[in-house]
Design a protein around this motif. Structure first.
Motif, PDB file in Angstrom:
ATOM      1  N   ALA A   1      33.821  29.531  46.097  1.00  0.00           N
ATOM      2  CA  ALA A   1      33.889  30.754  45.299  1.00  0.00           C
ATOM      3  C   ALA A   1      35.255  30.847  44.629  1.00  0.00           C
ATOM      4  O   ALA A   1      36.285  30.636  45.267  1.00  0.00           O
ATOM      5  CB  ALA A   1      33.665  31.987  46.170  1.00  0.00           C
ATOM      6  N   VAL A   2      35.235  31.149  43.342  1.00  0.00           N
ATOM      7  CA  VAL A   2      36.463  31.364  42.570  1.00  0.00           C
ATOM      8  C   VAL A   2      36.239  32.623  41.756  1.00  0.00           C
ATOM      9  O   VAL A   2      35.297  32.701  40.971  1.00  0.00           O
ATOM     10  CB  VAL A   2      36.765  30.162  41.647  1.00  0.00           C
ATOM     11  N   PHE A   3      37.083  33.626  41.977  1.00  0.00           N
ATOM     12  CA  PHE A   3      36.908  34.896  41.267  1.00  0.00           C
ATOM     13  C   PHE A   3      38.228  35.630  41.144  1.00  0.00           C
ATOM     14  O   PHE A   3      39.201  35.327  41.827  1.00  0.00           O
ATOM     15  CB  PHE A   3      35.881  35.782  41.984  1.00  0.00           C
ATOM     16  N   GLU A   4      38.224  36.627  40.254  1.00  0.00           N
ATOM     17  CA  GLU A   4      39.349  37.539  40.107  1.00  0.00           C
ATOM     18  C   GLU A   4      38.857  38.914  40.534  1.00  0.00           C
ATOM     19  O   GLU A   4      37.830  39.392  40.049  1.00  0.00           O
ATOM     20  CB  GLU A   4      39.827  37.571  38.659  1.00  0.00           C
ATOM     21  N   GLY A   5      39.581  39.533  41.459  1.00  0.00           N
ATOM     22  CA  GLY A   5      39.142  40.828  41.948  1.00  0.00           C
ATOM     23  C   GLY A   5      40.270  41.631  42.550  1.00  0.00           C
ATOM     24  O   GLY A   5      41.340  41.105  42.864  1.00  0.00           O
ATOM     25  N   THR A   6      40.007  42.927  42.722  1.00  0.00           N
ATOM     26  CA  THR A   6      40.982  43.869  43.268  1.00  0.00           C
ATOM     27  C   THR A   6      40.603  44.211  44.701  1.00  0.00           C
ATOM     28  O   THR A   6      39.436  44.498  44.988  1.00  0.00           O
ATOM     29  CB  THR A   6      41.019  45.150  42.417  1.00  0.00           C
TER      30      THR A   6
ATOM     31  N   LEU B   1      48.432  36.455  42.772  1.00  0.00           N
ATOM     32  CA  LEU B   1      48.319  37.742  42.102  1.00  0.00           C
ATOM     33  C   LEU B   1      47.936  37.457  40.657  1.00  0.00           C
ATOM     34  O   LEU B   1      48.453  36.508  40.050  1.00  0.00           O
ATOM     35  CB  LEU B   1      49.650  38.485  42.134  1.00  0.00           C
ATOM     36  N   SER B   2      47.033  38.226  40.096  1.00  0.00           N
ATOM     37  CA  SER B   2      46.612  37.989  38.715  1.00  0.00           C
ATOM     38  C   SER B   2      47.783  38.031  37.755  1.00  0.00           C
ATOM     39  O   SER B   2      47.819  37.294  36.774  1.00  0.00           O
ATOM     40  CB  SER B   2      45.554  39.012  38.298  1.00  0.00           C
ATOM     41  N   SER B   3      48.748  38.885  38.052  1.00  0.00           N
ATOM     42  CA  SER B   3      49.923  38.986  37.177  1.00  0.00           C
ATOM     43  C   SER B   3      50.749  37.697  37.170  1.00  0.00           C
ATOM     44  O   SER B   3      51.527  37.471  36.257  1.00  0.00           O
ATOM     45  CB  SER B   3      50.796  40.161  37.605  1.00  0.00           C
TER      46      SER B   3
ATOM     47  N   TYR C   1      46.342  34.184  54.661  1.00  0.00           N
ATOM     48  CA  TYR C   1      46.806  34.827  53.435  1.00  0.00           C
ATOM     49  C   TYR C   1      46.579  36.320  53.586  1.00  0.00           C
ATOM     50  O   TYR C   1      45.464  36.749  53.903  1.00  0.00           O
ATOM     51  CB  TYR C   1      46.043  34.296  52.219  1.00  0.00           C
ATOM     52  N   GLN C   2      47.604  37.113  53.399  1.00  0.00           N
ATOM     53  CA  GLN C   2      47.488  38.557  53.520  1.00  0.00           C
ATOM     54  C   GLN C   2      47.482  39.174  52.123  1.00  0.00           C
ATOM     55  O   GLN C   2      48.451  39.045  51.378  1.00  0.00           O
ATOM     56  CB  GLN C   2      48.626  39.121  54.364  1.00  0.00           C
ATOM     57  N   PHE C   3      46.368  39.821  51.796  1.00  0.00           N
ATOM     58  CA  PHE C   3      46.227  40.496  50.510  1.00  0.00           C
ATOM     59  C   PHE C   3      46.705  41.931  50.646  1.00  0.00           C
ATOM     60  O   PHE C   3      46.670  42.506  51.732  1.00  0.00           O
ATOM     61  CB  PHE C   3      44.749  40.504  50.080  1.00  0.00           C
ATOM     62  N   SER C   4      47.122  42.530  49.543  1.00  0.00           N
ATOM     63  CA  SER C   4      47.567  43.927  49.523  1.00  0.00           C
ATOM     64  C   SER C   4      46.524  44.784  48.812  1.00  0.00           C
ATOM     65  O   SER C   4      45.975  44.375  47.782  1.00  0.00           O
ATOM     66  CB  SER C   4      48.904  44.059  48.795  1.00  0.00           C
ATOM     67  N   LYS C   5      46.309  45.977  49.347  1.00  0.00           N
ATOM     68  CA  LYS C   5      45.321  46.893  48.769  1.00  0.00           C
ATOM     69  C   LYS C   5      45.728  47.283  47.349  1.00  0.00           C
ATOM     70  O   LYS C   5      46.907  47.433  47.046  1.00  0.00           O
ATOM     71  CB  LYS C   5      45.169  48.132  49.641  1.00  0.00           C
ATOM     72  N   ASP C   6      44.727  47.451  46.504  1.00  0.00           N
ATOM     73  CA  ASP C   6      44.878  47.864  45.107  1.00  0.00           C
ATOM     74  C   ASP C   6      45.577  46.813  44.236  1.00  0.00           C
ATOM     75  O   ASP C   6      45.964  47.116  43.113  1.00  0.00           O
ATOM     76  CB  ASP C   6      45.607  49.208  44.987  1.00  0.00           C
ATOM     77  N   GLN C   7      45.737  45.608  44.738  1.00  0.00           N
ATOM     78  CA  GLN C   7      46.304  44.512  43.950  1.00  0.00           C
ATOM     79  C   GLN C   7      45.165  43.610  43.476  1.00  0.00           C
ATOM     80  O   GLN C   7      44.161  43.443  44.170  1.00  0.00           O
ATOM     81  CB  GLN C   7      47.289  43.687  44.778  1.00  0.00           C
ATOM     82  N   THR C   8      45.323  43.019  42.306  1.00  0.00           N
ATOM     83  CA  THR C   8      44.305  42.138  41.741  1.00  0.00           C
ATOM     84  C   THR C   8      44.758  40.691  41.913  1.00  0.00           C
ATOM     85  O   THR C   8      45.903  40.361  41.607  1.00  0.00           O
ATOM     86  CB  THR C   8      44.076  42.460  40.259  1.00  0.00           C
ATOM     87  N   TYR C   9      43.832  39.848  42.397  1.00  0.00           N
ATOM     88  CA  TYR C   9      44.143  38.464  42.730  1.00  0.00           C
ATOM     89  C   TYR C   9      43.162  37.499  42.076  1.00  0.00           C
ATOM     90  O   TYR C   9      42.001  37.838  41.832  1.00  0.00           O
ATOM     91  CB  TYR C   9      44.047  38.232  44.248  1.00  0.00           C
TER      92      TYR C   9
END
Length: 185
Positions: free
Chosen positions: A46-51, A130-132, A100-108
């Motif tokens: 799976a490869v996606f961009e999401g928040t 991070l998408s940015s 890997y620890q993701f942060s809430k409300d961040q887009t990756y």
């Protein structure tokens, strides 16, 4: 005299061995291979961009390993994602455990694999970004497919559409049958 020299050499050798143990370089929990964007697209399920919209509680797999679920609202996908909401699991120790620890409300930009239970899993070596910070990779991946609908039950939206069309067709058949039976009377 020879015994004394051998004893001194033995002591010096033991001291040097002990010093080498203390002066060794850092050891890292994981070592990751660098992959090109197209290689990652082929490798991962799976490869996606999401928040990140929800971060789950830590769950223990064993006394030494803990995982955490992250719920994403998917914006666009390149592979393996059809629903608007996706859950990805990662080890919870962060980089110390290759998690890997993701942060809430961040887009990756997320790269994930399927484990034996068909759960999406990711790690530090998956090279999530991070998408940015993923501008060049996003450009290489292309436009992707925008994910617009969410089917909580996992039912594809095309099945729902076909069901509605069949229902309308049945209603038309019943209406035509009733009209014909009234005309015959």
């Amino acid at each position: 005299m020879i015994k004394r020299i051998l004893s001194i050499l033995l002591i010096i050798s033991l001291v040097l061995i002990q010093l080498m143990t203390f002066l060794s370089s850092k050891a890292y929990a994981c070592s990751c291979a660098f992959l090109e964007t197209k290689e990652k697209l082929e490798l991962y399920s799976a490869v996606f961009e999401g928040t990140v919209i929800e971060i789950g509680e830590t769950k223990s797999l064993s006394p030494y390993s803990q995982v955490r679920d992250y719920t994403f609202e998917v914006e666009r996908g390149w592979k393996g994602v059809k629903d608007k909401k996706v859950i990805v699991t990662s080890l919870d120790g962060g980089s110390n455990s290759c998690g890997y620890q993701f942060s809430k409300d961040q887009t990756y930009l997320v790269y994930a694999s399927l484990d034996k239970d068909d759960t999406l899993i990711t790690s530090l070596c998956s090279n999530n970004l991070l998408s940015s910070e993923a501008g060049e990779e996003l450009k290489q991946l292309g436009a992707g497919q925008h994910i617009n609908s969410n089917n909580e039950e996992g039912t594809p939206s095309s099945i729902i559409l076909y069901s509605i069309l069949i229902l309308i067709l049945l209603l038309i058949i019943v209406a035509v049958w009733r009209i014909r039976t009234r005309i015959r009377k």
